[in-house]
Design an enzyme around this catalytic site. Structure first.
Site, PDB file in Angstrom:
ATOM      1  CG  HIS A  23      -0.350   0.051   2.518  1.00  0.00           C
ATOM      2  ND1 HIS A  23       0.469  -0.944   3.018  1.00  0.00           N
ATOM      3  CD2 HIS A  23      -0.414   0.996   3.500  1.00  0.00           C
ATOM      4  CE1 HIS A  23       0.867  -0.620   4.232  1.00  0.00           C
ATOM      5  NE2 HIS A  23       0.354   0.565   4.555  1.00  0.00           N
TER       6      HIS A  23
ATOM      7  CG  ASP B 180       5.027   2.718   7.235  1.00  0.00           C
ATOM      8  OD1 ASP B 180       4.154   3.252   6.528  1.00  0.00           O
ATOM      9  OD2 ASP B 180       4.762   1.912   8.142  1.00  0.00           O
TER      10      ASP B 180
ATOM     11  CG  HIS C  21      -3.970  -0.520   6.309  1.00  0.00           C
ATOM     12  ND1 HIS C  21      -3.806  -0.656   7.671  1.00  0.00           N
ATOM     13  CD2 HIS C  21      -3.026   0.391   5.924  1.00  0.00           C
ATOM     14  CE1 HIS C  21      -2.823   0.129   8.081  1.00  0.00           C
ATOM     15  NE2 HIS C  21      -2.346   0.779   7.046  1.00  0.00           N
TER      16      HIS C  21
ATOM     17  CG  ASP D 238       0.734  -1.710   7.485  1.00  0.00           C
ATOM     18  OD1 ASP D 238       1.630  -2.572   7.622  1.00  0.00           O
ATOM     19  OD2 ASP D 238       0.942  -0.493   7.614  1.00  0.00           O
TER      20      ASP D 238
END
Lengths: 304, 304
Positions: A63, A67, A141, A208
């Site tokens: 995504h 980070d 997410h 995530d």
């Protein structure tokens, strides 16, 4: 197949720490190098890990949070600087097209490498090659996110003892493979006489996400699973709110899916050490457990 | 004024090394924090240097090559994460507007900080504040590049001995400063009786460039000069071709411009150590010489 291993470049979540860079993982898989979620600084972490950026053949972005992707410009520019002219595929959730375009041309450079964008807009197989199949699944997410897995097809392997028993040796082995059967005197030796089925290896990468169907689909039967465990169960409310997993949840998935080697990573800076993650995971998962550290190397488990 | 120092985050040129991250420098100057040329990984280098990204009040980008700007997304996103709501000015060569926009929004994040873009399209003063003046000059590199300097205006300072001699003390000092003169009995004491002029401090930042007028204009009278010395004189042909300076050239500039403390940086990975740079510079420059290392702190020299 001995060349299959995971090299870890970073293990932090949103904020890096003294000992944890932002994300970044290279899966070496025969002739392929799958680079997953290169966060800022991955280029230099590769150097520290003793891995050349030229080893990267495919980039898989889960995504478009920083980070998980701010290392993309550095990797792409470095590939060009190193005169890599072969294609490098780049996979990312299709809704992130605009962001990937910015990362692709984030600063001025001499653009040499053929970066082929492969936005992911459906679940299932997104690439097939000698390595097997690369698959994507939707995750849960706050922004569009996908997880990946690499699946080697199940196949047959020659069993040396059976070859000896049936008297097949040398160039005849290749002939048998090509033709499917050969004559040995009055006898017909078939491939199935001297081979046994072999389960393909599976690697899964789950970042995530909250628990969802995609997590289980990816982890199913994985020999090696890399999965985020940002929080501990005591912070399950934060995990739910921000769309993350706890160590216990991640390990529970591994157990239910028959995972053999489990790599937990993407740790929140709020935890000064990993004892809590270890204990939570160990309580529900019996297999090989790895709490990821920067620059670590994790081998694919030996074939079953 | 004791708070004026340079903190070095990275000292490599195009390619980072084991001991040198990409560029990045913070000039702490009273209440200001000028961040110069943040390359990839600057966010984490700041952590390792013990400096909070919230110290950044202005970003000064010399040009849009990756080693001078790929750290911008990480810094901006970190400022937002840290809830910095005050404005942060961002200076860069005006032709780089499109690239800066990509860096500004390189990935998905909750955008809180008021980043005020100040594209530089002319030479001279580009910002004035309590810190003094921020100036820009054109440099000579294959892409548009500018250097920067921070100039504190010359001013007057009170001399304690003169204050005693004229019998001015306590609240009268402030009154004298406000009014310009005060009565002491039958005598008028003027500011000029008890002050002496003081030269303002000067900091200059000169990155990727061939020798040109801008280099000299920036370095002129600098108390502290940070200047690239990518190459050695033995590779002067490479320096000229790629638009860089040699250590000898950089040091020669410092000598001709009366620089007091000289910081050489932006070293090519081709040199295994800095002895060559040191020797070349030392041969032509007598002042304080610093071969920059990652995470070093360099103080502004004491006032003249």
């Amino acid at each position: 197949m001995s060349g299959r291993e995971l090299i870890v470049f970073g293990t932090a979540s949103q904020v890096p720490t003294r000992h944890r860079n932002h994300n970044g993982y290279l899966l070496r898989w025969d002739d392929e190098g799958f680079l997953f979620d290169p966060g800022e600084g991955t280029q230099r972490q590769m150097l520290l890990a003793g891995v050349s950026p030229t080893a990267v053949t495919r980039m898989c972005i889960t995504h478009l949070h920083g980070d998980h992707c701010l290392g993309v410009p550095g990797i792409i520019q470095r590939l060009s600087l190193d005169r890599v002219v072969r294609p490098v595929q780049a996979y990312y959730p299709a809704s992130g097209r605009e962001y990937f375009a910015r990362l692709r041309h984030a600063s001025v450079f001499h653009d040499v490498t053929d970066v082929r964008e492969m936005p992911v807009d459906a679940e299932g197989a997104i690439a097939v090659g000698p390595f097997g199949t690369l698959e994507a699944r939707r995750l849960d997410h706050p922004v569009d996110a996908v997880g990946y897995r690499v699946v080697e097809p199940d196949g047959d392997r020659f069993v040396p003892e059976l070859l000896t028993q049936f008297g097949v040796a040398g160039p005849e082995v290749g002939e048998l493979q090509r033709a499917g059967s050969i004559r040995r005197g009055t006898q017909t030796v078939r491939l199935s006489d001297v081979t046994r089925s072999r389960r393909g290896q599976r690697f899964a990468f789950v970042m995530d996400t909250r628990l969802c169907d995609g997590v289980y689909a990816l982890a199913d039967g994985a020999d090696l699973l890399v999965i985020e465990a940002t929080f501990l169960d005591s912070d399950a409310d934060l995990a739910a709110r921000y769309g993350h997993l706890t160590a216990r949840q991640a390990a529970q998935v591994a157990t239910e899916c028959g995972v053999r080697r489990l790599v937990l990573t993407h740790f929140s800076q709020r935890y000064p050490d990993m004892r809590g993650h270890h204990d939570e995971a160990r309580a529900v998962f019996d297999g090989d457990l790895v709490l990821a550290e920067d620059l670590a190397r994790v081998k694919m488990p030996p074939r079953r």
